[in-house]
Design a protein around this motif. Structure first.
Motif, PDB file in Angstrom:
ATOM      1  N   THR A   9      30.049  39.087 -17.734  1.00  0.00           N
ATOM      2  CA  THR A   9      28.868  38.910 -18.581  1.00  0.00           C
ATOM      3  C   THR A   9      29.225  39.122 -20.053  1.00  0.00           C
ATOM      4  O   THR A   9      28.793  38.356 -20.917  1.00  0.00           O
ATOM      5  CB  THR A   9      27.756  39.888 -18.159  1.00  0.00           C
ATOM      6  OG1 THR A   9      27.470  39.678 -16.777  1.00  0.00           O
ATOM      7  CG2 THR A   9      26.497  39.672 -18.970  1.00  0.00           C
ATOM      8  N   GLY A  10      30.016  40.133 -20.336  1.00  0.00           N
ATOM      9  CA  GLY A  10      30.468  40.370 -21.707  1.00  0.00           C
ATOM     10  C   GLY A  10      31.337  39.236 -22.209  1.00  0.00           C
ATOM     11  O   GLY A  10      31.245  38.831 -23.374  1.00  0.00           O
ATOM     12  N   GLN A  11      32.181  38.698 -21.333  1.00  0.00           N
ATOM     13  CA  GLN A  11      33.036  37.580 -21.724  1.00  0.00           C
ATOM     14  C   GLN A  11      32.210  36.338 -22.025  1.00  0.00           C
ATOM     15  O   GLN A  11      32.482  35.620 -22.989  1.00  0.00           O
ATOM     16  CB  GLN A  11      34.065  37.293 -20.632  1.00  0.00           C
ATOM     17  CG  GLN A  11      35.138  38.347 -20.554  1.00  0.00           C
ATOM     18  CD  GLN A  11      36.195  38.039 -19.522  1.00  0.00           C
ATOM     19  OE1 GLN A  11      36.084  37.100 -18.742  1.00  0.00           O
ATOM     20  NE2 GLN A  11      37.236  38.846 -19.513  1.00  0.00           N
ATOM     21  N   ALA A  12      31.180  36.075 -21.211  1.00  0.00           N
ATOM     22  CA  ALA A  12      30.308  34.926 -21.462  1.00  0.00           C
ATOM     23  C   ALA A  12      29.589  35.091 -22.798  1.00  0.00           C
ATOM     24  O   ALA A  12      29.467  34.130 -23.573  1.00  0.00           O
ATOM     25  CB  ALA A  12      29.312  34.762 -20.328  1.00  0.00           C
ATOM     26  N   GLY A  13      29.133  36.293 -23.101  1.00  0.00           N
ATOM     27  CA  GLY A  13      28.486  36.556 -24.381  1.00  0.00           C
ATOM     28  C   GLY A  13      29.429  36.386 -25.553  1.00  0.00           C
ATOM     29  O   GLY A  13      29.047  35.865 -26.608  1.00  0.00           O
ATOM     30  N   ALA A  39      24.425  31.644 -13.615  1.00  0.00           N
ATOM     31  CA  ALA A  39      23.854  32.295 -14.803  1.00  0.00           C
ATOM     32  C   ALA A  39      24.874  32.333 -15.936  1.00  0.00           C
ATOM     33  O   ALA A  39      24.540  32.063 -17.101  1.00  0.00           O
ATOM     34  CB  ALA A  39      23.395  33.702 -14.452  1.00  0.00           C
ATOM     35  N   HIS A  40      26.124  32.653 -15.615  1.00  0.00           N
ATOM     36  CA  HIS A  40      27.176  32.689 -16.639  1.00  0.00           C
ATOM     37  C   HIS A  40      27.458  31.290 -17.173  1.00  0.00           C
ATOM     38  O   HIS A  40      27.731  31.118 -18.369  1.00  0.00           O
ATOM     39  CB  HIS A  40      28.453  33.307 -16.064  1.00  0.00           C
ATOM     40  CG  HIS A  40      28.317  34.763 -15.752  1.00  0.00           C
ATOM     41  ND1 HIS A  40      28.949  35.346 -14.692  1.00  0.00           N
ATOM     42  CD2 HIS A  40      27.604  35.749 -16.342  1.00  0.00           C
ATOM     43  CE1 HIS A  40      28.644  36.633 -14.650  1.00  0.00           C
ATOM     44  NE2 HIS A  40      27.827  36.895 -15.640  1.00  0.00           N
ATOM     45  N   GLN A  41      27.419  30.283 -16.303  1.00  0.00           N
ATOM     46  CA  GLN A  41      27.662  28.907 -16.733  1.00  0.00           C
ATOM     47  C   GLN A  41      26.580  28.443 -17.700  1.00  0.00           C
ATOM     48  O   GLN A  41      26.868  27.770 -18.692  1.00  0.00           O
ATOM     49  CB  GLN A  41      27.732  27.984 -15.517  1.00  0.00           C
ATOM     50  CG  GLN A  41      28.920  28.286 -14.622  1.00  0.00           C
ATOM     51  CD  GLN A  41      28.847  27.574 -13.288  1.00  0.00           C
ATOM     52  OE1 GLN A  41      27.976  26.751 -13.058  1.00  0.00           O
ATOM     53  NE2 GLN A  41      29.777  27.898 -12.398  1.00  0.00           N
ATOM     54  N   LEU A  42      25.328  28.844 -17.436  1.00  0.00           N
ATOM     55  CA  LEU A  42      24.234  28.491 -18.346  1.00  0.00           C
ATOM     56  C   LEU A  42      24.388  29.194 -19.688  1.00  0.00           C
ATOM     57  O   LEU A  42      24.124  28.606 -20.739  1.00  0.00           O
ATOM     58  CB  LEU A  42      22.886  28.863 -17.729  1.00  0.00           C
ATOM     59  CG  LEU A  42      22.389  27.962 -16.607  1.00  0.00           C
ATOM     60  CD1 LEU A  42      21.153  28.563 -15.957  1.00  0.00           C
ATOM     61  CD2 LEU A  42      22.077  26.580 -17.134  1.00  0.00           C
ATOM     62  N   ILE A  43      24.817  30.456 -19.649  1.00  0.00           N
ATOM     63  CA  ILE A  43      24.990  31.229 -20.885  1.00  0.00           C
ATOM     64  C   ILE A  43      26.043  30.572 -21.773  1.00  0.00           C
ATOM     65  O   ILE A  43      25.842  30.411 -22.979  1.00  0.00           O
ATOM     66  CB  ILE A  43      25.394  32.689 -20.565  1.00  0.00           C
ATOM     67  CG1 ILE A  43      24.213  33.433 -19.971  1.00  0.00           C
ATOM     68  CG2 ILE A  43      25.897  33.413 -21.801  1.00  0.00           C
ATOM     69  CD1 ILE A  43      24.572  34.796 -19.413  1.00  0.00           C
ATOM     70  N   VAL A  44      27.165  30.159 -21.190  1.00  0.00           N
ATOM     71  CA  VAL A  44      28.255  29.583 -21.974  1.00  0.00           C
ATOM     72  C   VAL A  44      27.853  28.237 -22.581  1.00  0.00           C
ATOM     73  O   VAL A  44      28.220  27.925 -23.718  1.00  0.00           O
ATOM     74  CB  VAL A  44      29.530  29.441 -21.100  1.00  0.00           C
ATOM     75  CG1 VAL A  44      30.592  28.658 -21.813  1.00  0.00           C
ATOM     76  CG2 VAL A  44      30.055  30.815 -20.731  1.00  0.00           C
ATOM     77  N   VAL A  50      38.264  27.876 -19.989  1.00  0.00           N
ATOM     78  CA  VAL A  50      38.321  29.320 -20.245  1.00  0.00           C
ATOM     79  C   VAL A  50      39.604  29.855 -19.628  1.00  0.00           C
ATOM     80  O   VAL A  50      39.808  29.735 -18.422  1.00  0.00           O
ATOM     81  CB  VAL A  50      37.098  30.050 -19.648  1.00  0.00           C
ATOM     82  CG1 VAL A  50      37.158  31.520 -19.960  1.00  0.00           C
ATOM     83  CG2 VAL A  50      35.810  29.443 -20.155  1.00  0.00           C
ATOM     84  N   ASN A  51      40.474  30.432 -20.444  1.00  0.00           N
ATOM     85  CA  ASN A  51      41.755  30.986 -20.002  1.00  0.00           C
ATOM     86  C   ASN A  51      42.557  29.984 -19.162  1.00  0.00           C
ATOM     87  O   ASN A  51      43.133  30.321 -18.135  1.00  0.00           O
ATOM     88  CB  ASN A  51      41.556  32.285 -19.214  1.00  0.00           C
ATOM     89  CG  ASN A  51      41.105  33.417 -20.117  1.00  0.00           C
ATOM     90  OD1 ASN A  51      41.117  33.307 -21.335  1.00  0.00           O
ATOM     91  ND2 ASN A  51      40.685  34.502 -19.520  1.00  0.00           N
TER      92      ASN A  51
END
Length: 148
Positions: free
Chosen positions: A91-95, A61-66, A48-49
């Motif tokens: 959170t918006g970036q992960a989404g 939580a963000h790692q699981l979302i991605v 990511v970037n």
């Protein structure tokens, strides 16, 4: 004066040179974030970037979302992913990233669309922050009422 850290470069500032020429790309959006995603066959690394996902998203939580789209298709070790994200919060970036990954996976293999659509990963989340109105403290919250 101790000068041990001046000569060696900082690992977090080093940009990774990634080769994603034979890959499929897609765009994902969530809230105010926009993610451009490139997916190709590989070993399961996510960047990511220019950083690894674990360095960019510190919260588990963000790692699981991605990683969710790859878990849905049982392909966590099948694809390498490179993302370029801007705008919004983490959170918006992960989404935005999961939306982009899902769209790119469908572009690679259209038979995955049924699985990803069932778990609502190919649909853009339309919710946005509601604007503040005049005469109110926030979008809907009123000022505290004083009787006297």
């Amino acid at each position: 004066m101790n000068q041990t850290n001046l000569t060696e470069p900082n690992k977090s500032n080093v940009k990774l040179n990634l080769d994603f020429k034979d890959s499929k790309s897609a765009t994902g959006r969530r809230k105010r974030s926009i993610a451009r995603v490139w997916v190709k066959k590989g070993t399961g690394k996510i960047y990511v970037n220019g950083k690894e996902m674990m360095q960019y998203f510190k919260r588990p939580a963000h790692q699981l979302i991605v990683g969710r789209p790859l878990e849905e298709i049982n392909g966590t070790n099948l694809y390498d992913i490179k993302c370029s994200v801007k705008g919004g919060g983490l959170t918006g970036q992960a989404g935005a990233i999961i939306h982009g990954i899902s769209r790119a996976l469908v572009e690679i293999d259209s038979s995955l669309k049924k699985v990803l659509k069932k778990s609502k990963l190919t649909t853009r989340d339309p919710r946005k922050v509601e604007r503040k109105k005049y005469g109110r403290r926030k979008a809907r919250r009123s000022f505290q009422f004083s009787k006297r």
